[in-house]
Every structure is written in structure tokens, then in C-alpha cells.
Design a protein around this motif. Structure first.
Motif, PDB file in Angstrom:
ATOM      1  N   GLU A   1      13.546  -6.121 -10.653  1.00 46.17           N
ATOM      2  CA  GLU A   1      12.675  -6.695  -9.623  1.00 46.17           C
ATOM      3  C   GLU A   1      13.050  -8.140  -9.289  1.00 46.17           C
ATOM      4  O   GLU A   1      12.719  -8.638  -8.222  1.00 46.17           O
ATOM      5  CB  GLU A   1      11.194  -6.574  -9.981  1.00 46.17           C
ATOM      6  N   ALA A   2      13.783  -8.814 -10.169  1.00 50.12           N
ATOM      7  CA  ALA A   2      14.221 -10.188  -9.898  1.00 50.12           C
ATOM      8  C   ALA A   2      15.267 -10.237  -8.778  1.00 50.12           C
ATOM      9  O   ALA A   2      15.517 -11.303  -8.209  1.00 50.12           O
ATOM     10  CB  ALA A   2      14.790 -10.826 -11.163  1.00 50.12           C
ATOM     11  N   LEU A   3      15.867  -9.102  -8.442  1.00 58.59           N
ATOM     12  CA  LEU A   3      16.871  -9.047  -7.381  1.00 58.59           C
ATOM     13  C   LEU A   3      16.249  -8.898  -5.995  1.00 58.59           C
ATOM     14  O   LEU A   3      16.930  -9.014  -4.981  1.00 58.59           O
ATOM     15  CB  LEU A   3      17.841  -7.894  -7.630  1.00 58.59           C
ATOM     16  N   VAL A   4      14.951  -8.639  -5.945  1.00 62.43           N
ATOM     17  CA  VAL A   4      14.243  -8.412  -4.684  1.00 62.43           C
ATOM     18  C   VAL A   4      13.528  -9.683  -4.252  1.00 62.43           C
ATOM     19  O   VAL A   4      12.740 -10.239  -5.017  1.00 62.43           O
ATOM     20  CB  VAL A   4      13.201  -7.277  -4.853  1.00 62.43           C
ATOM     21  N   PRO A   5      13.776 -10.159  -3.016  1.00 61.94           N
ATOM     22  CA  PRO A   5      13.022 -11.328  -2.533  1.00 61.94           C
ATOM     23  C   PRO A   5      11.517 -11.038  -2.563  1.00 61.94           C
ATOM     24  O   PRO A   5      11.081  -9.938  -2.207  1.00 61.94           O
ATOM     25  CB  PRO A   5      13.514 -11.501  -1.090  1.00 61.94           C
ATOM     26  N   LYS A   6      10.749 -11.997  -3.005  1.00 61.79           N
ATOM     27  CA  LYS A   6       9.300 -11.793  -3.180  1.00 61.79           C
ATOM     28  C   LYS A   6       8.594 -11.437  -1.873  1.00 61.79           C
ATOM     29  O   LYS A   6       7.589 -10.747  -1.885  1.00 61.79           O
ATOM     30  CB  LYS A   6       8.677 -13.023  -3.804  1.00 61.79           C
ATOM     31  N   ASP A   7       9.113 -11.899  -0.739  1.00 65.69           N
ATOM     32  CA  ASP A   7       8.445 -11.660   0.535  1.00 65.69           C
ATOM     33  C   ASP A   7       8.920 -10.377   1.242  1.00 65.69           C
ATOM     34  O   ASP A   7       8.472 -10.070   2.335  1.00 65.69           O
ATOM     35  CB  ASP A   7       8.619 -12.854   1.466  1.00 65.69           C
ATOM     36  N   TRP A   8       9.810  -9.598   0.613  1.00 66.18           N
ATOM     37  CA  TRP A   8      10.301  -8.378   1.255  1.00 66.18           C
ATOM     38  C   TRP A   8       9.341  -7.237   0.985  1.00 66.18           C
ATOM     39  O   TRP A   8       9.052  -6.911  -0.170  1.00 66.18           O
ATOM     40  CB  TRP A   8      11.704  -8.023   0.752  1.00 66.18           C
ATOM     41  N   ASP A   9       8.849  -6.621   2.043  1.00 65.93           N
ATOM     42  CA  ASP A   9       7.898  -5.516   1.923  1.00 65.93           C
ATOM     43  C   ASP A   9       8.339  -4.373   2.839  1.00 65.93           C
ATOM     44  O   ASP A   9       8.067  -4.398   4.038  1.00 65.93           O
ATOM     45  CB  ASP A   9       6.501  -5.980   2.307  1.00 65.93           C
ATOM     46  N   PRO A  10       9.049  -3.370   2.281  1.00 68.64           N
ATOM     47  CA  PRO A  10       9.494  -2.270   3.125  1.00 68.64           C
ATOM     48  C   PRO A  10       8.332  -1.448   3.690  1.00 68.64           C
ATOM     49  O   PRO A  10       8.500  -0.744   4.676  1.00 68.64           O
ATOM     50  CB  PRO A  10      10.363  -1.425   2.200  1.00 68.64           C
ATOM     51  N   GLY A  11       7.145  -1.589   3.128  1.00 73.15           N
ATOM     52  CA  GLY A  11       5.966  -0.879   3.630  1.00 73.15           C
ATOM     53  C   GLY A  11       5.522  -1.362   5.002  1.00 73.15           C
ATOM     54  O   GLY A  11       4.795  -0.666   5.713  1.00 73.15           O
ATOM     55  N   LYS A  12       5.969  -2.562   5.409  1.00 71.44           N
ATOM     56  CA  LYS A  12       5.593  -3.091   6.727  1.00 71.44           C
ATOM     57  C   LYS A  12       6.096  -2.202   7.856  1.00 71.44           C
ATOM     58  O   LYS A  12       5.564  -2.234   8.958  1.00 71.44           O
ATOM     59  CB  LYS A  12       6.125  -4.514   6.904  1.00 71.44           C
ATOM     60  N   LEU A  13       7.115  -1.418   7.572  1.00 69.26           N
ATOM     61  CA  LEU A  13       7.664  -0.504   8.569  1.00 69.26           C
ATOM     62  C   LEU A  13       6.593   0.485   9.048  1.00 69.26           C
ATOM     63  O   LEU A  13       6.645   0.972  10.170  1.00 69.26           O
ATOM     64  CB  LEU A  13       8.857   0.247   7.957  1.00 69.26           C
ATOM     65  N   PHE A  14       5.606   0.774   8.209  1.00 68.86           N
ATOM     66  CA  PHE A  14       4.578   1.752   8.541  1.00 68.86           C
ATOM     67  C   PHE A  14       3.376   1.147   9.241  1.00 68.86           C
ATOM     68  O   PHE A  14       2.548   1.870   9.768  1.00 68.86           O
ATOM     69  CB  PHE A  14       4.110   2.471   7.268  1.00 68.86           C
ATOM     70  N   GLU A  15       3.266  -0.186   9.243  1.00 68.27           N
ATOM     71  CA  GLU A  15       2.089  -0.839   9.828  1.00 68.27           C
ATOM     72  C   GLU A  15       2.006  -0.596  11.325  1.00 68.27           C
ATOM     73  O   GLU A  15       3.012  -0.630  12.032  1.00 68.27           O
ATOM     74  CB  GLU A  15       2.127  -2.342   9.537  1.00 68.27           C
ATOM     75  N   GLY A  16       0.801  -0.330  11.790  1.00 66.05           N
ATOM     76  CA  GLY A  16       0.559  -0.148  13.212  1.00 66.05           C
ATOM     77  C   GLY A  16       1.021   1.194  13.755  1.00 66.05           C
ATOM     78  O   GLY A  16       1.022   1.395  14.968  1.00 66.05           O
ATOM     79  N   ARG A  17       1.424   2.099  12.910  1.00 61.29           N
ATOM     80  CA  ARG A  17       1.862   3.422  13.371  1.00 61.29           C
ATOM     81  C   ARG A  17       0.799   4.453  13.043  1.00 61.29           C
ATOM     82  O   ARG A  17       0.222   4.432  11.962  1.00 61.29           O
ATOM     83  CB  ARG A  17       3.167   3.819  12.685  1.00 61.29           C
ATOM     84  N   ASP A  18       0.577   5.347  13.964  1.00 60.75           N
ATOM     85  CA  ASP A  18      -0.359   6.438  13.721  1.00 60.75           C
ATOM     86  C   ASP A  18       0.419   7.578  13.081  1.00 60.75           C
ATOM     87  O   ASP A  18       0.940   8.465  13.749  1.00 60.75           O
ATOM     88  CB  ASP A  18      -1.015   6.882  15.019  1.00 60.75           C
ATOM     89  N   LEU A  19       0.533   7.518  11.767  1.00 60.83           N
ATOM     90  CA  LEU A  19       1.341   8.501  11.044  1.00 60.83           C
ATOM     91  C   LEU A  19       0.619   9.825  10.829  1.00 60.83           C
ATOM     92  O   LEU A  19       1.234  10.809  10.455  1.00 60.83           O
ATOM     93  CB  LEU A  19       1.783   7.913   9.710  1.00 60.83           C
ATOM     94  N   GLY A  20      -0.670   9.833  11.076  1.00 56.81           N
ATOM     95  CA  GLY A  20      -1.450  11.051  10.886  1.00 56.81           C
ATOM     96  C   GLY A  20      -1.057  12.178  11.823  1.00 56.81           C
ATOM     97  O   GLY A  20      -1.342  13.340  11.566  1.00 56.81           O
ATOM     98  N   LEU A  21      -0.406  11.838  12.920  1.00 55.32           N
ATOM     99  CA  LEU A  21      -0.011  12.853  13.886  1.00 55.32           C
ATOM    100  C   LEU A  21       1.385  13.409  13.631  1.00 55.32           C
ATOM    101  O   LEU A  21       1.804  14.352  14.283  1.00 55.32           O
ATOM    102  CB  LEU A  21      -0.062  12.262  15.302  1.00 55.32           C
ATOM    103  N   ILE A  22       2.090  12.809  12.697  1.00 57.02           N
ATOM    104  CA  ILE A  22       3.460  13.241  12.437  1.00 57.02           C
ATOM    105  C   ILE A  22       3.448  14.402  11.448  1.00 57.02           C
ATOM    106  O   ILE A  22       2.879  14.304  10.372  1.00 57.02           O
ATOM    107  CB  ILE A  22       4.308  12.081  11.895  1.00 57.02           C
ATOM    108  N   ARG A  23       4.082  15.480  11.840  1.00 54.38           N
ATOM    109  CA  ARG A  23       4.166  16.650  10.962  1.00 54.38           C
ATOM    110  C   ARG A  23       5.526  16.677  10.276  1.00 54.38           C
ATOM    111  O   ARG A  23       6.512  16.170  10.802  1.00 54.38           O
ATOM    112  CB  ARG A  23       3.981  17.927  11.776  1.00 54.38           C
TER     113      ARG A  23
END
Length: 183
Positions: A39-61
Motif C-alpha cells: 500500500e506504500a506504493l499507492v498515492p494516498k489521494d488515488w481512488d479508482p472508485g471515483k470512476l463509478f461516481e455519478g453513474r447510474d449503474l443500476g441499469l447496467i446488466r
């Protein structure tokens, strides 16, 4: 077909990242090298989960073209994951698993070091900031998924291979078998 909800996709991303960071043993090492946790190799501010923000994923099958596009975006984000520039040139010692790239007989000259068993072979590659590209001066007898300690000088070096993109490389590497209680 299953519906993929935003919470489910976020949980999946968190689970994958947690698995990526799972091998973080930190036993003492020689004074010249610092045992590094993955985990020391990962920048503290990097959040790959942000890719999902603001998306309506409930409609994706499952199997939907939108799901495939989202997975391509996630793979691109992971392949281009940021590294920590302040670690360039740092002497480190890190445990991980061998994913051979250049093999002659049983001798490995080049490999990816990954944080969890099966990465890049039985499961998708982890983010690039969780993969080290290791080139040995002298080939060594190693097998796929051998658990090892690697020591050397960490370098920021992005490298693509058929098995995954690495964000770091290791210069003057020393590779030793990982044994329970080994340091």
C-alpha cells in the motif's frame, strides 16, 4: 441477467483493491533497504472508485455493452495508475509473487512481482502501481507464482507486457524465497 448496482460495483472495486493490497507483510530488513508494504506504493489521494461516481449503474446488466465499456475504463485507469515519485531511487525490500516474462528452461530473467497469488494469470492484473517489473542480471530458477522477497532500488518505470502494466521497476534486484518468518 444480473443487475449491477452502484453499491455492488463500488464494493467490487473496493474488494479488488483490498485484495491488491493484501500482501503487506513488513518484517524487519537490513539497514540499507526498507521493507515496503504494497500500500506504500499507492498515492494516498488515488481512488479508482471515483470512476463509478455519478453513474447510474443500476441499469447496467451483466454482458451489456455499457458494462464492457465501464470495465475497459476501469482497466485503463488501473493500467495508468499513478505512482509515488518520491519513491524513485529508494532502496526497498518487498514480498510478492513471481509472474515470469522471460524464461529459458527453468531460468527466469525477467518477471512481474505482484502482491497476491494468481494476479495477472488467474485474475486480472492489479493496478500498475501494484506491479514491479524485475530484470535479473543473472537468470534464476523461479516458477510462476513462487513467493519471494525482492530487494533493490525502486525506479519509476512504466512498462507494458502481455500480462500487465507495471508502474515500477527494480534495479540491482536480489531475489530470495519467501518463507514463513523470513526477513
Amino acid at each position: 441477467m444480473k443487475l449491477l448496482s452502484l453499491p455492488a460495483l463500488r464494493a467490487l472495486a473496493a474488494l479488488l483493491l483490498a485484495a491488491t493490497l493484501g500482501l503487506a507483510a513488513s518484517p524487519p530488513a537490513a539497514a540499507a533497504e526498507k521493507v515496503t508494504a504494497w500500500e506504500a506504493l499507492v498515492p494516498k489521494d488515488w481512488d479508482p472508485g471515483k470512476l463509478f461516481e455519478g453513474r447510474d449503474l443500476g441499469l447496467i446488466r451483466e454482458g451489456d455493452a455499457r458494462e464492457l465499456e465501464l470495465m475497459r475504463e476501469l482497466r485503463s485507469a488501473w493500467d495508468n495508475a499513478p505512482t509515488r515519485s518520491e519513491l524513485d531511487g529508494a532502496p526497498i525490500r518487498l514480498p510478492g509473487y513471481v509472474v515470469p516474462l522471460e524464461v529459458s528452461g527453468r531460468q527466469v530473467r525477467e518477471f512481474l512481482l505482484v502482491p497476491y497469488f494468481g494476479a495477472c494469470i488467474h485474475s486480472p492484473p492489479p493496478p500498475a502501481n501494484q506491479i514491479l517489473h524485475v530484470v535479473l542480471a543473472k537468470p534464476q530458477a523461479l516458477r510462476s507464482m513462487d513467493a519471494v522477497w525482492v530487494s533493490g532500488t525502486l525506479k519509476l518505470r512504466r512498462q507494458d507486457s502481455a500480462l500487465g502494466a507495471s508502474g515500477y521497476g527494480l534495479e540491482a534486484p536480489r531475489v530470495e524465497p519467501y518463507r514463513e518468518g523470513s526477513r
